[in-house]
Design an enzyme around this catalytic site. Structure first.
Site, PDB file in Angstrom:
ATOM      1  N   LYS A  25      -1.382  22.987   0.388  1.00  0.00           N
ATOM      2  CA  LYS A  25      -1.955  21.808  -0.284  1.00  0.00           C
ATOM      3  C   LYS A  25      -0.849  20.819  -0.663  1.00  0.00           C
ATOM      4  O   LYS A  25      -0.981  19.617  -0.424  1.00  0.00           O
ATOM      5  CB  LYS A  25      -2.726  22.282  -1.528  1.00  0.00           C
ATOM      6  CG  LYS A  25      -3.378  21.188  -2.333  1.00  0.00           C
ATOM      7  CD  LYS A  25      -4.501  21.736  -3.178  1.00  0.00           C
ATOM      8  CE  LYS A  25      -4.072  22.351  -4.492  1.00  0.00           C
ATOM      9  NZ  LYS A  25      -3.638  21.372  -5.498  1.00  0.00           N
ATOM     10  N   SER A  26       0.232  21.319  -1.248  1.00  0.00           N
ATOM     11  CA  SER A  26       1.319  20.411  -1.679  1.00  0.00           C
ATOM     12  C   SER A  26       1.907  19.652  -0.495  1.00  0.00           C
ATOM     13  O   SER A  26       2.147  18.445  -0.568  1.00  0.00           O
ATOM     14  CB  SER A  26       2.458  21.216  -2.303  1.00  0.00           C
ATOM     15  OG  SER A  26       2.131  21.634  -3.585  1.00  0.00           O
ATOM     16  N   GLY A  94      -4.332  16.322  -9.637  1.00  0.00           N
ATOM     17  CA  GLY A  94      -3.184  15.772 -10.353  1.00  0.00           C
ATOM     18  C   GLY A  94      -2.122  15.267  -9.393  1.00  0.00           C
ATOM     19  O   GLY A  94      -1.478  14.240  -9.634  1.00  0.00           O
ATOM     20  N   ASP A 313       1.771  27.918 -10.255  1.00  0.00           N
ATOM     21  CA  ASP A 313       0.333  28.028  -9.986  1.00  0.00           C
ATOM     22  C   ASP A 313      -0.119  29.485  -9.840  1.00  0.00           C
ATOM     23  O   ASP A 313      -1.311  29.749  -9.671  1.00  0.00           O
ATOM     24  CB  ASP A 313      -0.022  27.238  -8.719  1.00  0.00           C
ATOM     25  CG  ASP A 313       0.198  25.741  -8.928  1.00  0.00           C
ATOM     26  OD1 ASP A 313       0.112  25.279 -10.089  1.00  0.00           O
ATOM     27  OD2 ASP A 313       0.473  25.035  -7.945  1.00  0.00           O
ATOM     28  N   LYS A 340      -2.936  22.319 -16.836  1.00  0.00           N
ATOM     29  CA  LYS A 340      -3.285  22.345 -15.404  1.00  0.00           C
ATOM     30  C   LYS A 340      -4.784  22.021 -15.277  1.00  0.00           C
ATOM     31  O   LYS A 340      -5.370  21.463 -16.186  1.00  0.00           O
ATOM     32  CB  LYS A 340      -2.930  23.709 -14.814  1.00  0.00           C
ATOM     33  CG  LYS A 340      -1.424  23.953 -14.773  1.00  0.00           C
ATOM     34  CD  LYS A 340      -0.728  23.022 -13.805  1.00  0.00           C
ATOM     35  CE  LYS A 340       0.773  23.163 -13.824  1.00  0.00           C
ATOM     36  NZ  LYS A 340       1.450  22.140 -13.041  1.00  0.00           N
ATOM     37  N   ARG A 344      -4.781  27.214 -18.613  1.00  0.00           N
ATOM     38  CA  ARG A 344      -4.696  28.505 -17.906  1.00  0.00           C
ATOM     39  C   ARG A 344      -4.184  29.636 -18.791  1.00  0.00           C
ATOM     40  O   ARG A 344      -4.358  30.801 -18.435  1.00  0.00           O
ATOM     41  CB  ARG A 344      -3.856  28.364 -16.634  1.00  0.00           C
ATOM     42  CG  ARG A 344      -4.614  27.590 -15.580  1.00  0.00           C
ATOM     43  CD  ARG A 344      -3.951  27.629 -14.222  1.00  0.00           C
ATOM     44  NE  ARG A 344      -4.759  26.873 -13.261  1.00  0.00           N
ATOM     45  CZ  ARG A 344      -4.275  26.255 -12.195  1.00  0.00           C
ATOM     46  NH1 ARG A 344      -2.973  26.272 -11.953  1.00  0.00           N
ATOM     47  NH2 ARG A 344      -5.083  25.618 -11.372  1.00  0.00           N
ATOM     48  N   ARG A 387      -8.262  28.043  -9.209  1.00  0.00           N
ATOM     49  CA  ARG A 387      -7.352  29.205  -9.197  1.00  0.00           C
ATOM     50  C   ARG A 387      -7.879  30.322 -10.112  1.00  0.00           C
ATOM     51  O   ARG A 387      -7.612  31.493  -9.863  1.00  0.00           O
ATOM     52  CB  ARG A 387      -5.934  28.781  -9.593  1.00  0.00           C
ATOM     53  CG  ARG A 387      -5.359  27.751  -8.615  1.00  0.00           C
ATOM     54  CD  ARG A 387      -3.859  27.780  -8.504  1.00  0.00           C
ATOM     55  NE  ARG A 387      -3.406  26.623  -7.742  1.00  0.00           N
ATOM     56  CZ  ARG A 387      -3.358  26.551  -6.410  1.00  0.00           C
ATOM     57  NH1 ARG A 387      -3.716  27.576  -5.677  1.00  0.00           N
ATOM     58  NH2 ARG A 387      -2.950  25.449  -5.805  1.00  0.00           N
TER      59      ARG A 387
HETATM   60  C1  S3P Z   1       2.624  20.404  -7.427  1.00  0.00           C
HETATM   61  C2  S3P Z   1       3.457  20.658  -8.489  1.00  0.00           C
HETATM   62  C3  S3P Z   1       3.075  21.489  -9.642  1.00  0.00           C
HETATM   63  C4  S3P Z   1       1.862  22.342  -9.313  1.00  0.00           C
HETATM   64  C5  S3P Z   1       0.767  21.574  -8.629  1.00  0.00           C
HETATM   65  C6  S3P Z   1       1.281  20.979  -7.327  1.00  0.00           C
HETATM   66  C7  S3P Z   1       3.119  19.554  -6.339  1.00  0.00           C
HETATM   67  O1  S3P Z   1       2.757  20.635 -10.721  1.00  0.00           O
HETATM   68  O2  S3P Z   1       1.349  22.933 -10.492  1.00  0.00           O
HETATM   69  O3  S3P Z   1      -0.324  22.437  -8.336  1.00  0.00           O
HETATM   70  O4  S3P Z   1       2.504  19.521  -5.255  1.00  0.00           O
HETATM   71  O5  S3P Z   1       4.159  18.912  -6.525  1.00  0.00           O
HETATM   72  P1  S3P Z   1       3.901  20.023 -11.680  1.00  0.00           P
HETATM   73  O6  S3P Z   1       4.803  19.216 -10.841  1.00  0.00           O
HETATM   74  O7  S3P Z   1       3.196  19.155 -12.684  1.00  0.00           O
HETATM   75  O8  S3P Z   1       4.564  21.227 -12.297  1.00  0.00           O
END
Ligand code: S3P
Length: 427
Positions: A25-26, A94, A313, A340, A344, A387
């Site tokens: 996903k990222s 987010g 995560d 989150k 969580r 999750r």
């Molecule tokens: C992510 C970074 C993390 C993670 C989120 C995805 C990303 O958040 O919890 O699910 O893709 O860069 P944070 O950067 O706020 O820690």
């Protein structure tokens, strides 16, 4: 439109056989965004099929990028981005909100950002504050969405110190610099995930980083296709389930094993898990391997904030594993978990209560007293957090039947989760 919600019961049983997980996903968000920067077609393969990545894809179209294809392979062409007609709907994501704020800041675009009820509760002030230093004007609603951004061609600062070690905020700043076509330096990182940096390097950008500092000097020069590695966070559910459910032996193929993401692996190995990486290779600048997992007895351990950041995560999964471990497990560095997709830490308390395991939550730490978790059909409230819904299925695999109030959230990152679990879980 979100799928129809339905309550669901998960059953115990070992996992056996081989399985695949969706694209990361990222990395998928970042591939689409870098595709929208290029003034030529970039093909992205194995794109994550969840709703979060769809939110980024649709937002980029609203901002003027063109996207061909609709499944796991898409071709993106960017160019000059423009003010969208309506508000950008980041839905539950987010990453979409924070990274596209960086894009709009750098691309000199004015836009409204909004999201669902969960995203409207999540903090946007930290990213907004850092992008204001860049010169953007941002008006939030008490630090959250909805917000209005006015991008800027007037770059005021090119050197940033991260207020929180968040990969999303680091990426927002890198993307702001990229779209504004100015070099940026970011200090104060703590080895948060480096997918943006790796993808930029893969596409020929001039970039250097060492886990604490990133320096982006010039943008991408190549348009090579991007193959997205399998999602380690999605694999995490099966790695944990196979570890705790007696009789399990399974293989998860083609998983991204970027060390900034694999805190769960390190923690489980420290707890005594039986996990092997095979067939190591590189895909679009990211390390990938097949992961073979067998059931193993676990012992409690103490995990520092460095592990928590690389497993941010997967903390609910670490808590699930800790429930089965002999002795206490302490996890520190969990403050961020409260903001989150849901709180969580509170979700971990509900999961542990459902199986009779003691947990103590401090502001920045968790202590779990392992033992013999027993699932006796209790229902866990997921607060619409994907999750937590999937972590409940994992807990049930080792502890006995558990239910969730709704499975609708699973679509956010792993629409095929229930089918995949069914294909490898035995009664
Ligand atoms: C992510 C970074 C993390 C993670 C989120 C995805 C990303 O958040 O919890 O699910 O893709 O860069 P944070 O950067 O706020 O820690």
């Amino acid at each position: 439109m979100p799928p129809l919600a339905s309550a669901r019961t998960f059953t115990p049983g070992p996992l056996r056989g081989a399985l695949d997980v969706p694209g990361d996903k990222s990395i998928s968000h970042r591939a689409l965004i870098l595709g929208a920067f290029a003034d030529a077609l970039i093909e992205i393969r194995n794109l994550n099929p969840g709703r979060d990545v769809r939110a980024t894809l649709e937002a980029l179209i609203a901002l003027g990028a063109s996207v061909e294809g609709n499944g796991s392979t898409v071709r993106v062409r960017g160019g000059r981005l423009r003010e969208p007609m309506g508000a950008i709907d980041c839905m539950n994501s987010g990453s979409t909100a924070r990274m596209l704020l960086g894009v709009c800041a750098g691309a000199d675009v004015r836009a409204r950002f909004d999201g669902d009820a969960s995203l409207r509760r999540r903090p946007m002030e930290p990213v907004a504050a850092q992008l204001r230093a860049f010169g953007a004007k941002i008006e939030t609603t008490d630090g959250t969405l909805p917000l209005l951004i006015d991008g800027t061609p007037q770059i005021e600062t090119r050197r940033f110190i991260l207020i929180t070690p968040s990969a999303q905020i680091k990426s927002a700043l890198l993307l702001a610099g990229l779209f504004a076509r100015v070099p940026v330096t970011i200090l104060g990182d703590k080895r948060s995930r480096d997918h943006t940096e790796r993808l930029l390097r893969y596409l020929g950008a001039e970039i250097a980083w060492d886990g604490m500092r990133v320096e982006l000097l010039a943008g991408p020069t190549r348009r090579d296709p991007i193959d997205v590695a399998g999602d380690f966070s999605a694999a995490g559910f099966f790695i944990t389930a196979a570890t705790i459910a007696p009789g399990s032996a399974c293989e998860i193929r083609g998983v991204g094993v970027n060390p900034t993401r694999t805190g769960l692996l390190d923690a489980l190995l420290q707890m005594g898990a039986d996990i092997e990486l095979r067939n190591a290779r590189e895909v679009a600048g990211e390390p990938v391997a097949d992961i073979v997992v067998r059931h193993a007895p676990l012992r409690g351990v103490t995990l520092g904030p460095d592990v928590a950041l690389r497993a941010i995560d997967e903390i609910p999964l670490l808590a699930v594993a800790a429930a089965f471990a002999a002795g206490e497990t302490k996890i520190t560095g969990v403050r961020e978990l409260r903001s989150k997709e849901s709180d969580r830490v509170a979700a971990i308390e509900r999961l542990m209560a459902a199986v009779g395991i003691e947990v103590e939550a401090a502001p920045n730490g968790l202590t779990i007293r392992g033992g013999t978790p027993r699932g006796e059909g209790a229902s866990v409230d997921t607060h619409d957090d994907h999750r937590i819904a999937m972590a409940t299925a994992v807990l049930a695999a080792g502890a006995g039947p558990l239910a969730i109030d709704s499975d609708a959230s699973i679509d956010v990152s792993f629409p095929a989760f229930l089918d995949t679990l069914r294909s490898v879980q035995h009664a």
